[in-house]
Write a protein that holds these residues in place. Sequence first.
Motif, PDB file in Angstrom:
ATOM      1  N   LYS A  55       0.796  -1.215   0.000  1.00  0.00           N
ATOM      2  CA  LYS A  55       0.000   0.000   0.000  1.00  0.00           C
ATOM      3  C   LYS A  55       0.835   1.274   0.000  1.00  0.00           C
ATOM      4  CE  LYS A  55      -3.839  -2.196   2.407  1.00  0.00           C
ATOM      5  NZ  LYS A  55      -4.657  -2.231   3.648  1.00  0.00           N
ATOM      6  N   CYS A  56       0.274   2.290  -0.638  1.00  0.00           N
ATOM      7  CA  CYS A  56       0.914   3.599  -0.684  1.00  0.00           C
ATOM      8  C   CYS A  56      -0.160   4.672  -0.774  1.00  0.00           C
ATOM      9  CB  CYS A  56       1.833   3.701  -1.897  1.00  0.00           C
ATOM     10  SG  CYS A  56       2.515   5.350  -2.205  1.00  0.00           S
ATOM     11  N   THR A  57      -0.060   5.667   0.065  1.00  0.00           N
ATOM     12  CA  THR A  57      -0.906   6.847  -0.063  1.00  0.00           C
ATOM     13  C   THR A  57      -0.012   8.076  -0.078  1.00  0.00           C
ATOM     14  OG1 THR A  57      -1.224   7.020   2.324  1.00  0.00           O
ATOM     15  CG2 THR A  57      -2.879   5.783   1.094  1.00  0.00           C
ATOM     16  N   TYR A  58      -0.507   9.133  -0.654  1.00  0.00           N
ATOM     17  CA  TYR A  58       0.331  10.320  -0.801  1.00  0.00           C
ATOM     18  C   TYR A  58      -0.467  11.570  -0.446  1.00  0.00           C
ATOM     19  CZ  TYR A  58      -2.208  10.837  -5.168  1.00  0.00           C
ATOM     20  OH  TYR A  58      -3.203  10.966  -6.104  1.00  0.00           O
ATOM     21  N   SER A  59       0.272  12.605  -0.151  1.00  0.00           N
ATOM     22  CA  SER A  59      -0.329  13.900   0.155  1.00  0.00           C
ATOM     23  C   SER A  59       0.502  14.976  -0.529  1.00  0.00           C
ATOM     24  CB  SER A  59      -0.360  14.136   1.669  1.00  0.00           C
ATOM     25  OG  SER A  59      -0.838  15.434   1.956  1.00  0.00           O
ATOM     26  N   VAL A  60       0.096  15.318  -1.744  1.00  0.00           N
ATOM     27  CA  VAL A  60       0.738  16.409  -2.484  1.00  0.00           C
ATOM     28  C   VAL A  60      -0.360  17.146  -3.229  1.00  0.00           C
ATOM     29  CG1 VAL A  60       2.924  15.196  -2.762  1.00  0.00           C
ATOM     30  CG2 VAL A  60       1.200  15.028  -4.541  1.00  0.00           C
ATOM     31  N   SER A  61      -0.107  18.357  -3.547  1.00  0.00           N
ATOM     32  CA  SER A  61      -1.070  19.130  -4.323  1.00  0.00           C
ATOM     33  C   SER A  61      -0.776  18.962  -5.808  1.00  0.00           C
ATOM     34  CB  SER A  61      -1.004  20.608  -3.935  1.00  0.00           C
ATOM     35  OG  SER A  61       0.305  21.092  -4.083  1.00  0.00           O
ATOM     36  N   GLY A  62      -1.732  19.338  -6.622  1.00  0.00           N
ATOM     37  CA  GLY A  62      -1.541  19.211  -8.054  1.00  0.00           C
ATOM     38  C   GLY A  62      -1.730  17.783  -8.514  1.00  0.00           C
ATOM     39  N   ASN A  63      -1.198  17.468  -9.646  1.00  0.00           N
ATOM     40  CA  ASN A  63      -1.321  16.133 -10.238  1.00  0.00           C
ATOM     41  C   ASN A  63       0.052  15.467 -10.242  1.00  0.00           C
ATOM     42  OD1 ASN A  63      -4.120  16.373 -10.892  1.00  0.00           O
ATOM     43  ND2 ASN A  63      -3.531  17.750 -12.542  1.00  0.00           N
ATOM     44  N   PRO A  64       0.333  14.690  -9.245  1.00  0.00           N
ATOM     45  CA  PRO A  64       1.689  14.142  -9.130  1.00  0.00           C
ATOM     46  C   PRO A  64       1.926  12.982 -10.080  1.00  0.00           C
ATOM     47  CG  PRO A  64       0.312  13.300  -7.382  1.00  0.00           C
ATOM     48  CD  PRO A  64      -0.537  14.290  -8.128  1.00  0.00           C
ATOM     49  N   TYR A  65       3.183  12.766 -10.353  1.00  0.00           N
ATOM     50  CA  TYR A  65       3.600  11.530 -11.000  1.00  0.00           C
ATOM     51  C   TYR A  65       3.905  10.533  -9.878  1.00  0.00           C
ATOM     52  CZ  TYR A  65       4.448  14.189 -15.338  1.00  0.00           C
ATOM     53  OH  TYR A  65       4.332  14.975 -16.464  1.00  0.00           O
ATOM     54  N   LEU A  66       3.541   9.285 -10.088  1.00  0.00           N
ATOM     55  CA  LEU A  66       3.663   8.273  -9.037  1.00  0.00           C
ATOM     56  C   LEU A  66       4.535   7.124  -9.525  1.00  0.00           C
ATOM     57  CD1 LEU A  66      -0.109   8.396  -8.258  1.00  0.00           C
ATOM     58  CD2 LEU A  66       1.658   9.108  -6.655  1.00  0.00           C
ATOM     59  N   PHE A  67       5.373   6.613  -8.653  1.00  0.00           N
ATOM     60  CA  PHE A  67       6.352   5.604  -9.028  1.00  0.00           C
ATOM     61  C   PHE A  67       6.431   4.509  -7.977  1.00  0.00           C
ATOM     62  CE2 PHE A  67       8.468   8.106 -12.354  1.00  0.00           C
ATOM     63  CZ  PHE A  67       8.084   9.390 -12.012  1.00  0.00           C
ATOM     64  N   TRP A  68       6.810   3.337  -8.434  1.00  0.00           N
ATOM     65  CA  TRP A  68       7.247   2.269  -7.544  1.00  0.00           C
ATOM     66  C   TRP A  68       8.652   1.834  -7.941  1.00  0.00           C
ATOM     67  CZ3 TRP A  68       5.564   0.457  -3.036  1.00  0.00           C
ATOM     68  CH2 TRP A  68       4.238   0.694  -2.656  1.00  0.00           C
ATOM     69  N   TYR A  69       9.491   1.687  -6.917  1.00  0.00           N
ATOM     70  CA  TYR A  69      10.836   1.171  -7.089  1.00  0.00           C
ATOM     71  C   TYR A  69      11.009  -0.032  -6.172  1.00  0.00           C
ATOM     72  CZ  TYR A  69      12.347   5.456  -9.498  1.00  0.00           C
ATOM     73  OH  TYR A  69      12.486   6.495 -10.391  1.00  0.00           O
ATOM     74  N   VAL A  70      11.926  -0.919  -6.553  1.00  0.00           N
ATOM     75  CA  VAL A  70      12.240  -2.085  -5.733  1.00  0.00           C
ATOM     76  C   VAL A  70      13.746  -2.099  -5.461  1.00  0.00           C
ATOM     77  CG1 VAL A  70      12.460  -3.603  -7.763  1.00  0.00           C
ATOM     78  CG2 VAL A  70      12.048  -4.601  -5.516  1.00  0.00           C
ATOM     79  N   GLN A  71      14.079  -2.516  -4.255  1.00  0.00           N
ATOM     80  CA  GLN A  71      15.494  -2.586  -3.885  1.00  0.00           C
ATOM     81  C   GLN A  71      15.802  -3.986  -3.379  1.00  0.00           C
ATOM     82  OE1 GLN A  71      16.752  -0.101  -0.562  1.00  0.00           O
ATOM     83  NE2 GLN A  71      18.740   0.228  -1.523  1.00  0.00           N
ATOM     84  N   TYR A  72      16.686  -4.672  -4.085  1.00  0.00           N
ATOM     85  CA  TYR A  72      17.180  -5.963  -3.639  1.00  0.00           C
ATOM     86  C   TYR A  72      18.440  -5.740  -2.818  1.00  0.00           C
ATOM     87  CZ  TYR A  72      13.881  -7.758  -7.044  1.00  0.00           C
ATOM     88  OH  TYR A  72      12.733  -8.042  -7.738  1.00  0.00           O
ATOM     89  N   PRO A  73      18.822  -6.690  -1.974  1.00  0.00           N
ATOM     90  CA  PRO A  73      20.006  -6.510  -1.125  1.00  0.00           C
ATOM     91  C   PRO A  73      21.231  -6.109  -1.930  1.00  0.00           C
ATOM     92  CG  PRO A  73      18.798  -8.463  -0.465  1.00  0.00           C
ATOM     93  CD  PRO A  73      18.143  -7.973  -1.725  1.00  0.00           C
ATOM     94  N   ASN A  74      21.904  -5.077  -1.450  1.00  0.00           N
ATOM     95  CA  ASN A  74      23.155  -4.601  -2.061  1.00  0.00           C
ATOM     96  C   ASN A  74      22.967  -4.122  -3.501  1.00  0.00           C
ATOM     97  OD1 ASN A  74      24.693  -5.287   0.289  1.00  0.00           O
ATOM     98  ND2 ASN A  74      24.581  -7.415  -0.387  1.00  0.00           N
ATOM     99  N   ARG A  75      21.758  -3.754  -3.821  1.00  0.00           N
ATOM    100  CA  ARG A  75      21.493  -3.212  -5.150  1.00  0.00           C
ATOM    101  C   ARG A  75      20.858  -1.833  -5.013  1.00  0.00           C
ATOM    102  NH1 ARG A  75      20.746  -7.310  -8.971  1.00  0.00           N
ATOM    103  NH2 ARG A  75      20.608  -5.605 -10.491  1.00  0.00           N
ATOM    104  N   GLY A  76      20.853  -1.094  -6.102  1.00  0.00           N
ATOM    105  CA  GLY A  76      20.215   0.212  -6.102  1.00  0.00           C
ATOM    106  C   GLY A  76      18.710   0.091  -6.224  1.00  0.00           C
ATOM    107  N   LEU A  77      18.077   1.219  -6.422  1.00  0.00           N
ATOM    108  CA  LEU A  77      16.625   1.262  -6.594  1.00  0.00           C
ATOM    109  C   LEU A  77      16.301   0.969  -8.051  1.00  0.00           C
ATOM    110  CD1 LEU A  77      16.084   4.535  -4.566  1.00  0.00           C
ATOM    111  CD2 LEU A  77      15.498   2.236  -3.820  1.00  0.00           C
ATOM    112  N   GLN A  78      15.519  -0.057  -8.272  1.00  0.00           N
ATOM    113  CA  GLN A  78      15.146  -0.418  -9.638  1.00  0.00           C
ATOM    114  C   GLN A  78      13.726   0.034  -9.914  1.00  0.00           C
ATOM    115  OE1 GLN A  78      15.930  -4.500 -10.775  1.00  0.00           O
ATOM    116  NE2 GLN A  78      17.519  -4.664  -9.228  1.00  0.00           N
ATOM    117  N   PHE A  79      13.547   0.711 -11.026  1.00  0.00           N
ATOM    118  CA  PHE A  79      12.241   1.209 -11.422  1.00  0.00           C
ATOM    119  C   PHE A  79      11.317   0.045 -11.783  1.00  0.00           C
ATOM    120  CE2 PHE A  79       9.061   3.698 -13.372  1.00  0.00           C
ATOM    121  CZ  PHE A  79       8.776   3.191 -14.627  1.00  0.00           C
ATOM    122  N   LEU A  80      10.090   0.096 -11.241  1.00  0.00           N
ATOM    123  CA  LEU A  80       9.086  -0.930 -11.548  1.00  0.00           C
ATOM    124  C   LEU A  80       8.018  -0.408 -12.487  1.00  0.00           C
ATOM    125  CD1 LEU A  80       8.148  -2.857  -8.268  1.00  0.00           C
ATOM    126  CD2 LEU A  80       9.236  -3.763 -10.333  1.00  0.00           C
TER     127      LEU A  80
END
Lengths: 113, 116
Positions: free
Chosen positions: B22-47
């Motif tokens: 789950k994810c909820t957000y609180s920003v004004s306007g029309n935001p862009y929304l993203f999910w990233y995944v992080q495996y051990p010892n790795r960077g953030l991978q775009f999903l």
Amino acid sequence: EPEVTQTPSHQVTQMGQEVILRCVPISNHLYFYWYRQILGQKVEFLVSFYNNEISEKSEIFDDQFSVERPDGSNFTLKIRSTKLEDSAMYFCASSELATDTQYFGPGTRLTVL
Amino acid sequence: AQSVAQPEDQVNVAEGNPLTVKCTYSVSGNPYLFWYVQYPNRGLQFLLKYITGDNLVKGSYGFEAEFNKSQTSFHLKKPSALVSDSALYFCAVRPWFSGGYNKLIFGAGTRLAVHP
């Protein structure tokens, strides 16, 4: 698939020393970013960079921090005089356009002793 | 203040079962929304990301996410979980009309554990 790369993977330094963290963004990307993640905390935005200028910076990014694109491929983050609280994972990211997806590198773990 | 909330520190699911992070957000306007995944010892991978259009977006590795404007949510889903999906998942928002259009605001992350 092109990737963002970062060196070193782990940097240990003494408090008060200068460190430079290096990143090679994806080659056709124009926007570059630094984020950090203190252990157990959220990933936080530090700075964005475009056209050889800082386009935005957070309140964390004070005078101790600077960024540079010294050549056509590298993007660096310098911390002039490290503090204990600078210990964190530092992520570099890049995007082709400002509105595009940001792709992240594997991070540099900075440990300040 | 602009923020992203991931209310669950950890989600446990059996392999083969559907998963939701789950994810909820609180920003004004029309935001862009993203999910990233992080495996051990790795960077953030775009999903995946939502910018506009269909509220259900599909991404890598069979993941999808549903944007709900009225609930300001962007939950990550997968119909059938794999053990290899076990990782740390981050929701992120890029405010658009709030200024600071470059930066991503991240949630605290949710650790997904898929059990055989």
